[in-house]
Motif scaffolding. Structure first.
Motif, PDB file in Angstrom:
ATOM      1  N   ASP A 448       7.370   7.638   6.754  1.00 56.68           N
ATOM      2  CA  ASP A 448       6.526   6.784   7.604  1.00 56.68           C
ATOM      3  C   ASP A 448       5.059   6.888   7.202  1.00 56.68           C
ATOM      4  N   LYS A 449       4.641   8.121   6.909  1.00 56.23           N
ATOM      5  CA  LYS A 449       3.252   8.348   6.489  1.00 56.23           C
ATOM      6  C   LYS A 449       2.980   7.639   5.171  1.00 56.23           C
ATOM      7  N   LYS A 450       3.946   7.743   4.248  1.00 57.02           N
ATOM      8  CA  LYS A 450       3.787   7.125   2.928  1.00 57.02           C
ATOM      9  C   LYS A 450       3.742   5.606   3.056  1.00 57.02           C
ATOM     10  N   ILE A 451       4.622   5.048   3.904  1.00 56.16           N
ATOM     11  CA  ILE A 451       4.635   3.594   4.125  1.00 56.16           C
ATOM     12  C   ILE A 451       3.298   3.145   4.706  1.00 56.16           C
ATOM     13  N   GLY A 452       2.774   3.967   5.633  1.00 56.22           N
ATOM     14  CA  GLY A 452       1.478   3.662   6.233  1.00 56.22           C
ATOM     15  C   GLY A 452       0.365   3.630   5.208  1.00 56.22           C
ATOM     16  N   ILE A 453       0.379   4.620   4.292  1.00 57.17           N
ATOM     17  CA  ILE A 453      -0.646   4.682   3.234  1.00 57.17           C
ATOM     18  C   ILE A 453      -0.489   3.506   2.283  1.00 57.17           C
ATOM     19  N   ASN A 457      -3.179   0.554   1.441  1.00 55.05           N
ATOM     20  CA  ASN A 457      -3.597   0.257   0.065  1.00 55.05           C
ATOM     21  C   ASN A 457      -3.384  -1.222  -0.260  1.00 55.05           C
ATOM     22  N   ALA A 458      -2.238  -1.757   0.200  1.00 55.20           N
ATOM     23  CA  ALA A 458      -1.941  -3.177  -0.053  1.00 55.20           C
ATOM     24  C   ALA A 458      -2.967  -4.067   0.642  1.00 55.20           C
ATOM     25  N   ASP A 459      -3.331  -3.712   1.893  1.00 55.98           N
ATOM     26  CA  ASP A 459      -4.340  -4.483   2.631  1.00 55.98           C
ATOM     27  C   ASP A 459      -5.673  -4.461   1.899  1.00 55.98           C
ATOM     28  N   LEU A 460      -6.009  -3.286   1.363  1.00 55.89           N
ATOM     29  CA  LEU A 460      -7.276  -3.141   0.645  1.00 55.89           C
ATOM     30  C   LEU A 460      -7.269  -3.997  -0.614  1.00 55.89           C
TER      31      LEU A 460
END
Length: 467
Positions: A448-453, A457-460
């Protein structure tokens, strides 16, 4: 007398905080001081194994393997040491040999130099595979004698066990006094006799619970001990260990000088004093844990077990029955073949004592672990269990008199097949093997943490492309 440099193992990063704050020190609290600790010149730093593995996954949301890699990277000049429960590894049951051997292989590959291996029953059968595995990987295999007292635990008993340890191929022996039962005079005579019987380095591990640890270490050194376990002073005393700086000062300018620098140790102390204040302020460290309590000598109960018993009684609304439970522990221990009280036998015997008291009838209720201990599923007890008592506890179930792991099928491939979608590194199957539910919970949080990161990153990236 020839001079003999005494070597020092620092326990602050494992057993000291396991004893005082239930193993809750996170890696971020260790990182700022590792560079200074690496320059001290310790024989080793004990920093992994014991309850740290469970605590990392269950309470700290840390990968214990990543913790080990970080420690290895930041302590390049110091040997890293761990505590290993023989065929139990770091869990609470016996594991098949293929899992144990793979665990040792990955442990050494990730940075451990010294593996301290012990069995709660002092059953050499439960140690042989772990010793061979450690030596095969090039690690130092130290075997610990679980020290306790009782009718069978004579010097002859310990000397014979030390000989079996040497014959099994151990590189050194640790006298592991987890319940602080040693006295200075007993330490001196026991070390003398073991030294006479085996030609291996001897390390002494004792706790400060009864207030005797420093004196025991000193008498042990006079009798021939080569290495001592200590804890930097802010995390010493009470249920922890003798203070590192005090022992270094006591041995300075004697034939046993450690060669360690008190000024450098004072800098390490300053950091841990700040940490200690933080733990006290947060309620993580109860100052009463730093006090001396000779109940250890009366009831033969390790400090960690004492707090666990009180916790169980509070949950049952029976905290006023602690004295009755402490008096029941030695009786249960006698019935169960006098096991030394160390993980997991301390929990098994302690829980049964609680049941006996709160139920108002002895052995009216027994959990599976106590039945397993009586049945021989943990190995051979120091004293044979009375057949009538065994029948009362396990009925007609046959007792086990071989090495319990001989009855286990290889299980590594089966474990891997259960969690293919969660494995991100080779070691994950070993975390799952020991703590299936806890490890899966950790793996889910990690994903979940990795998906969040990844999502951030994708949004950025999208924002950058949009500019």
């Amino acid at each position: 007398m020839a001079k003999k440099k005494i070597l020092v193992t620092e326990t602050a990063l494992r057993d000291a905080h396991q004893s005082l704050i239930a193993t809750r020190m996170p890696i971020e609290d260790m990182l700022p001081i590792l560079d200074k600790m690496d320059k001290i010149g310790y024989h080793s730093i004990e920093c992994w194994g014991g309850a740290t593995f469970d605590a990392c996954l269950r309470f700290l949301n840390e990968d214990p393997w990543e913790r080990l890699r970080i420690l290895r990277k930041n302590l390049p000049n110091t040997k890293l040491q761990m505590l290993f429960r023989g065929q139990n590894m770091l869990g609470y049951r016996h594991y098949a040999d293929d899992v144990l051997e793979y665990f040792v292989q990955r442990t050494v590959a990730n940075g451990i130099d010294i593996i301290r291996i012990f069995d709660a029953l002092n059953d050499i059968k439960n140690l042989q595979v772990a010793i061979k595995a450690a030596k095969k990987e090039g690690a130092h295999a130290q075997v610990a004698i679980s020290y306790t007292t009782g009718p069978v635990f004579t010097h002859e008993y310990y000397v014979e066990y030390a000989k079996r340890i040497a014959d099994a191929g151990a590189d050194s022996i640790c006298i592991k006094d987890m319940a602080a039962l040693l006295t200075p005079s007993e330490t001196y005579s026991l070390v003398k006799e073991i030294k006479k019987a085996v030609d291996l380095p001897i390390q002494l591990h004792t706790h400060y619970t009864s207030g005797l640890a420093s004196m025991c270490l000193l008498k042990g050194i006079e009798a021939g001990v080569d290495i001592i376990d200590t804890a930097i002073s802010p995390l010493a005393l009470g249920t922890s260990h003798a203070p590192t700086e005090s022992m270094v000062a006591a041995l300075a300018n004697t034939d046993y000088d450690t060669g360690l620098d008190l000024v450098a140790l004072s800098e390490v102390r300053e950091y841990f004093m700040t940490l200690r204040k933080k733990y006290i302020d947060s309620g993580l460290l109860d100052p009463s844990m730093l006090a001396t309590d000779v109940k250890a000598l009366i009831y033969q109960v390790p400090g960690g077990m004492l707090s666990n018993l009180l916790s169980q009684l509070k949950q049952a609304g029976k905290a006023d029955q602690l004295t009755a439970v402490l008096e029941e522990v030695p009786r249960v221990r006698k019935d169960a073949g006098y096991p030394p009280l160390v993980t997991p036998t301390s929990q098994i015997v302690g829980t049964q004592a609680v049941f006996n008291v709160i139920m108002g009838e002895r052995y009216k209720m027994c959990n599976d672990q106590f039945k397993g201990l009586v049945a021989g599923k943990y190995g051979t007890t120091p004293v044979p269990i009375d057949p009538e008592f065994r029948k009362k506890i396990i009925g007609d179930e046959p007792a086990i008199d071989c090495r319990p792991a001989d009855l286990l099928e290889p299980e590594l491939d089966k474990l891997r097949a259960e969690i293919p979608e969660w494995i991100e590194q080779e070691e994950d199957v070993l975390s799952y093997a020991q703590f299936p539910k806890v490890a899966l919970d950790f793996f889910k949080k990690r994903r979940d943490k990795k998906i969040g990161i990844d999502s951030k990153n994708a949004d950025l990236e999208n924002k950058i492309h949009a500019v």
